[in-house]
Design a protein around this motif. Structure first.
Motif, PDB file in Angstrom:
ATOM      1  N   LYS A  10      32.665  25.583  18.859  1.00  0.00           N
ATOM      2  CA  LYS A  10      31.894  27.114  19.049  1.00  0.00           C
ATOM      3  C   LYS A  10      31.659  27.681  17.102  1.00  0.00           C
ATOM      4  CE  LYS A  10      35.461  28.954  20.557  1.00  0.00           C
ATOM      5  NZ  LYS A  10      36.352  30.471  21.159  1.00  0.00           N
TER       6      LYS A  10
ATOM      7  N   LEU B 260      33.040  32.806  15.445  1.00  0.00           N
ATOM      8  CA  LEU B 260      34.300  33.766  16.152  1.00  0.00           C
ATOM      9  C   LEU B 260      34.758  35.358  16.012  1.00  0.00           C
ATOM     10  CD1 LEU B 260      36.172  31.006  14.164  1.00  0.00           C
ATOM     11  CD2 LEU B 260      35.558  30.768  17.003  1.00  0.00           C
ATOM     12  N   LYS B 261      35.947  35.844  16.478  1.00  0.00           N
ATOM     13  CA  LYS B 261      36.663  36.472  16.778  1.00  0.00           C
ATOM     14  C   LYS B 261      37.237  36.817  16.169  1.00  0.00           C
ATOM     15  CE  LYS B 261      33.886  38.863  20.325  1.00  0.00           C
ATOM     16  NZ  LYS B 261      34.484  39.235  22.289  1.00  0.00           N
ATOM     17  N   ASN B 262      38.360  38.246  15.676  1.00  0.00           N
ATOM     18  CA  ASN B 262      39.223  38.213  14.647  1.00  0.00           C
ATOM     19  C   ASN B 262      40.283  36.710  15.886  1.00  0.00           C
ATOM     20  OD1 ASN B 262      41.276  38.780  12.694  1.00  0.00           O
ATOM     21  ND2 ASN B 262      41.635  40.861  13.367  1.00  0.00           N
TER      22      ASN B 262
ATOM     23  N   THR C  48      42.049  21.764  14.425  1.00  0.00           N
ATOM     24  CA  THR C  48      41.903  23.160  14.626  1.00  0.00           C
ATOM     25  C   THR C  48      42.039  24.916  13.261  1.00  0.00           C
ATOM     26  OG1 THR C  48      43.849  23.231  16.712  1.00  0.00           O
ATOM     27  CG2 THR C  48      43.371  25.373  15.922  1.00  0.00           C
TER      28      THR C  48
ATOM     29  N   GLU D  68      40.820  34.470  16.800  1.00  0.00           N
ATOM     30  CA  GLU D  68      40.023  33.224  17.512  1.00  0.00           C
ATOM     31  C   GLU D  68      40.354  32.257  16.866  1.00  0.00           C
ATOM     32  OE1 GLU D  68      36.967  34.673  20.798  1.00  0.00           O
ATOM     33  OE2 GLU D  68      36.103  34.063  19.252  1.00  0.00           O
ATOM     34  N   SER D  69      40.184  30.918  17.424  1.00  0.00           N
ATOM     35  CA  SER D  69      40.549  29.609  16.568  1.00  0.00           C
ATOM     36  C   SER D  69      39.602  28.999  16.907  1.00  0.00           C
ATOM     37  CB  SER D  69      41.539  28.868  17.013  1.00  0.00           C
ATOM     38  OG  SER D  69      41.976  28.616  18.352  1.00  0.00           O
ATOM     39  N   MET D  70      39.070  27.806  16.745  1.00  0.00           N
ATOM     40  CA  MET D  70      38.105  27.082  17.274  1.00  0.00           C
ATOM     41  C   MET D  70      38.371  25.369  16.539  1.00  0.00           C
ATOM     42  SD  MET D  70      35.118  26.558  13.682  1.00  0.00           S
ATOM     43  CE  MET D  70      34.778  25.101  14.033  1.00  0.00           C
TER      44      MET D  70
ATOM     45  N   ILE E  99      41.373  28.754  11.884  1.00  0.00           N
ATOM     46  CA  ILE E  99      41.105  29.508  11.678  1.00  0.00           C
ATOM     47  C   ILE E  99      41.089  30.497  10.719  1.00  0.00           C
ATOM     48  CG2 ILE E  99      43.566  31.406  12.544  1.00  0.00           C
ATOM     49  CD1 ILE E  99      45.276  29.607  13.890  1.00  0.00           C
TER      50      ILE E  99
END
Length: 586
Positions: free
Chosen positions: A292, A295-297, A354, A299-301, A356
């Motif tokens: 993605k 992102l929001k606070n 990962t 969240e991870s991608m 963040i």
């Protein structure tokens, strides 16, 4: 008196009787294709006969035992013989070592025999025998797809056994297995041997494919593939017939070798080689894919770096992304989905990171490059990924902005101060007493004086606690083993890329972890015991199998070729298994 004389004669006969135990060979010099008979003969009925190992020979018959006993003129003679038929497996002077027996509590051994083995000799043949010649009816061939490949270009070796239509094959044994020094090798499983029609030297033969191997040369220059050698039992037709008129078959054996092969490996060209080239050879596609981008606070991608196609997929490392400091990136999870057919490796490898975010804002991940040598065009190619922008919608602001504002304000103050030529008189002042009280007799003095007495109970409690901890030998040992496990795991991480120290440290980490959790010593460790103890501790069966697998990797990796990627995988698996067992063990 007569009885005394008889006893004396019997005693003398026993004293002077000699135990004879010797080895006799039918010949001391023979060809590589000839058989040898060896007899171990004794003149007493010995027990616990132990033959030699017959190193350099293969036992094709035996042992057969013969016992004879006779009486001549009132004297008895005894003879026991163990016979073996041997076939040499190598040339040179070979020693048949000692055999042993036990008799009356004593051990007797034969004298070693030296046998000289020469090249194969021509066997005499009956001129009236019109049977098939085994030398012309059986051939082992190694077919190499390419003898002048590039470094890391796949080649194949196919071993075929050609045999005449009028002979039969009942069994074969491998005498020498092919060795692929300086090659990465992968055997292709052959589920069933199927006889096919073919030609050899222009003549019609049947053949079976015995072995298929894919090779990737890891060094340039002349590399040797050592031969495959077989000992084959065959059935040959003779000129004799049975009472029903059918041709009678004679059993024989034949030693065949595929011969060694020389592969001349070309180095990859230096002209045009990219700086970031990591050794990839083949035809590939390169992708960098984010899970993605908004992102929001909290969240991870996931950021997946992947290479797919055909080539030496298991023999190079993927490039690593560079991200802004505001994005925290963790070590990747490496995965491989690679098949190895006869044409070489194909499939996909990937590293998944990962990520963040720490602060809100827009962040850019710069384009990545992957270079490989294309065997189709014999040139280097570079694939560049797209730039990726990550939008973090909310969360704390980066402290760098605040620092910049403070620096600007400070600069303004410095400018104003530099322009001031006079300072104002301070309107407020702070007065201090000239005559100060003495420290001796003050409140601070008495407080400091009483502190040591107040600490005495705490010191006593601390001492008792320390003595209790020191007395807990088992607990201290477990803590030490736990610390050593973490220490060696850290050492293994430092030694990534250096195979021998890496796997030594990784194995020590696993052993010390077991010592700490299962309360066993290294000398007691066995796979079965480890499985049993971990199961008793409520560990999951899948985790136990992972642990056993990584310990086996540590044992095997010291004697096999392992890439940096394989070492990284083993380290990740070890850390993951230790973490899982920490949670599962009760």
């Amino acid at each position: 008196m007569k009885k005394l004389v008889f006893i004396l004669l019997l005693t003398c006969q026993t004293i002077f009787a000699q135990v004879q135990f010797e080895a006799k060979a039918s010949k001391t010099s023979l060809g590589l294709n000839e058989r040898l008979r060896i007899d171990f003969t004794m003149n007493v009925d010995g027990d616990n006969f132990v033959p030699p190992a017959f190193e350099g020979f293969r036992v094709i018959a035996g042992p057969s035992q013969q016992v004879s006993q006779s009486w001549v003129n009132g004297k008895s003679s005894f003879n026991k013989t163990y016979s073996y038929f041997l076939l040499p497996t190598q040339k040179g002077t070979i020693s048949i070592k000692q055999a042993s027996i036990e008799y009356n509590g004593q051990v007797y051994k034969t004298t070693p025999i030296s046998i000289k083995v020469t090249d194969e000799v021509q066997q005499p043949r009956d001129p009236n025998d019109n049977s098939v010649s085994i030398n012309d009816a059986l051939h082992l061939v190694a077919e190499v797809s390419k003898t002048n490949p590039y470094l890391n270009e796949p080649i194949t070796v196919v071993y075929k056994l050609y045999f005449s239509h009028n002979i039969g094959i009942s069994n074969w044994r491998e005498l020498d297995k092919p060795k692929y020094n300086d090659f990465w090798s992968q055997n292709i499983d052959i589920k069933q041997l199927v006889a096919e029609e073919g030609t050899y030297n222009g003549e019609r033969f049947r053949f079976v494919v015995l072995r298929k191997t894919v090779l990737y040369p890891q060094k340039s220059g002349k590399l040797e593939i050592e031969p495959l050698s077989l000992d084959i039992d065959v059935e040959l037709p003779t000129n004799r017939r049975n009472i029903f008129g059918q041709v009678m078959l004679a059993k024989d054996h034949k030693r065949v070798s595929a011969g060694s092969k020389i592969i001349t490996v070309k180095p990859l060209p230096e002209n045009g080689k990219p700086i970031d080239f990591s050794g990839a050879v083949g035809k590939f596609d390169f992708k960098v894919t984010p899970s993605k981008t908004t992102l929001k606070n909290g969240e991870s991608m996931d950021l997946e770096v992947s290479v797919s196609g055909s080539g030496n997929l298991k023999l190079f490392s993927l490039p690593k992304p560079v991200v802004p400091t505001a994005l925290e990136m963790y070590d990747p999870v490496h995965s491989e989905n690679v098949n190895t057919p006869l044409s070489g490796m194909n499939g996909k490898i990937s590293d998944k990171y990962t990520i963040i975010p720490q602060f809100k804002g827009n962040y850019t991940i710069k384009p990545m490059q992957f270079s490989y040598f294309d065997l189709g065009t014999n040139s280097y190619k570079t694939i560049t990924s797209d730039e990726i922008t990550i939008n973090v919608a909310d969360g704390p602001s980066s402290p760098n902005a605040g620092i910049a504002n403070q620096e600007n304000a400070s600069a303004e103050k410095k400018t104003v101060s530099a322009q001031d030529q006079f300072k104002f008189i301070h309107l407020k002042t702070k007065l201090s007493q000239i005559n100060k009280k003495d420290f001796f007799g003050s409140t601070t003095y008495y407080v400091l004086l009483g502190i040591p007495f107040l600490l005495i109970p705490f010191i006593i409690l601390f001492k008792k606690k320390k003595e209790a901890i020191d007395g807990d030998v088992v607990g201290n040992k477990l803590k030490m083993n736990n610390r050593l496990a973490k220490k060696y795991l850290s050492e293994a991480k430092k030694q990534l890329g250096n195979k021998e120290p890496f796997y030594v440290a990784l194995e020590k980490s696993l052993h010390n972890f077991l010592k700490a959790k299962l309360k066993i010593e290294t000398s007691e460790m066995s796979k079965d015991l480890i499985k049993e103890l971990l199961a008793d501790k409520k560990a999951q069966p899948e985790t136990i199998e992972k642990f056993i697998q990584i310990t086996e990797n540590c044992e095997l990796a010291r004697y096999a070729q392992f890439s940096n990627v394989a070492m990284q995988q083993d380290f990740d698996k070890a850390a993951e298994v230790i973490s899982e067992l920490e949670k599962q063990i009760s």
